[in-house]
Design a protein around this motif. Sequence first.
Motif, PDB file in Angstrom:
ATOM      1  N   GLU A 195       0.829  -1.211   0.000  1.00  0.00           N
ATOM      2  CA  GLU A 195       0.000   0.000   0.000  1.00  0.00           C
ATOM      3  C   GLU A 195       0.863   1.261   0.000  1.00  0.00           C
ATOM      4  N   ARG A 212      -5.780   0.972 -13.158  1.00  0.00           N
ATOM      5  CA  ARG A 212      -5.272   1.943 -12.191  1.00  0.00           C
ATOM      6  C   ARG A 212      -4.697   3.183 -12.876  1.00  0.00           C
ATOM      7  N   LEU A 226       5.074   3.178  -7.320  1.00  0.00           N
ATOM      8  CA  LEU A 226       5.380   1.988  -8.119  1.00  0.00           C
ATOM      9  C   LEU A 226       5.980   2.325  -9.478  1.00  0.00           C
ATOM     10  N   TYR A 234       1.291  -8.346  -2.608  1.00  0.00           N
ATOM     11  CA  TYR A 234       0.862  -7.688  -3.842  1.00  0.00           C
ATOM     12  C   TYR A 234      -0.376  -8.363  -4.403  1.00  0.00           C
ATOM     13  N   LEU A 282       2.715   1.418  -3.606  1.00  0.00           N
ATOM     14  CA  LEU A 282       1.878   1.670  -4.784  1.00  0.00           C
ATOM     15  C   LEU A 282       1.981   3.094  -5.324  1.00  0.00           C
TER      16      LEU A 282
END
Length: 352
Positions: free
Chosen positions: A10, A207, A16, A129, A13
Amino acid sequence: MKYPELLRFEDVLPRLDQFDTIIDVRSPSEFALDHLPGAINCPVLDDEQRIKVGTMYKQVNAFEAKKVGAALVARNIARHIEDRFLDKPRDWKPLVYCWRGGNRSGSMAHILAKIGWPVVQLDGGYKAYRNYVNGALEQAPALSFRVICGTTGSGKSRLLEVLHADGAQVLDLEQLAAHRGSVLGNLPSQPQPTQKAFETMVWDRLRKFDPSRPVFVESESKKVGQLRVPAALMDTMRAAACISLQLSRANRVRLLMEDYAHFTQDPATLNAQLDCLVSLHGHEKIKRWHELANSGQMEVLVEELLAEHYDPAYLRSIDRNFVQFDKAQVVELDDITPDAFLAAARHLQATA
């Protein structure tokens, strides 16, 4: 900051896409099943070595296994540094992970940090993940979809390709699944990914979309080949606004002859796929279609498949599965040229 930095997914991310390299240190077989988007595989133990060390744990003892494992891990990490990382500058930012974020990634991260790189180790590893992705895909995406509907051969996939090239947001599930979504949809030169890898690609696309802009997607069924579309995504698509793409049957035959050229050159493979339709059309009909394929009458065969199999199936399912289809925006193509698809794509973006 002390490195290696140990972070939960979290927390990783939001960063990332900012890592210079994402390093998966699991074995090649683990990596092949699925991995973080953009990761490279630098196994600290390959498949054979992992079996060897694991067997020693069970049959000898942990101490002896750790000695052998440590020597293998050290050699493998040294090789990866020499082969792949010697040219990296001091500010190179890698993310390292293994299955659970334990010894394998810890070994790699420790050595990279000792060199002086600002390395992050993923706490919980791939397992954490994967749990995150599973949870994310269970939620309905907060996106505005435009579902392109149309009978087989009407050019839905081509239109998605042109939309993407023209800057639109596109979720091409067939491209991600390496399958064209019908009984003849497998791509002979490209196997389908695993279910987990497919879900990773879907999650990664979702996303990155801008929620303020529409996302174009094809009217898929729940499965694309052997792969399942996530249920929450499927439900959202089926409730979304629709586009009815229309093309004459003659042009649809032309388009399919181009897109399925591999079948026209290999009637035996085509006939093997047609055998899957025996339960729907009976042996006599399939025998006729075999004969058309074997005699090279491909255009006749495609015409009959559209008229007797694909079109009736489409008409039975589209209204039932896509609840806004009765209010669909109609887009008519008069040809299958690149210019025709580009004009349609720009019209859709202008009216979305």
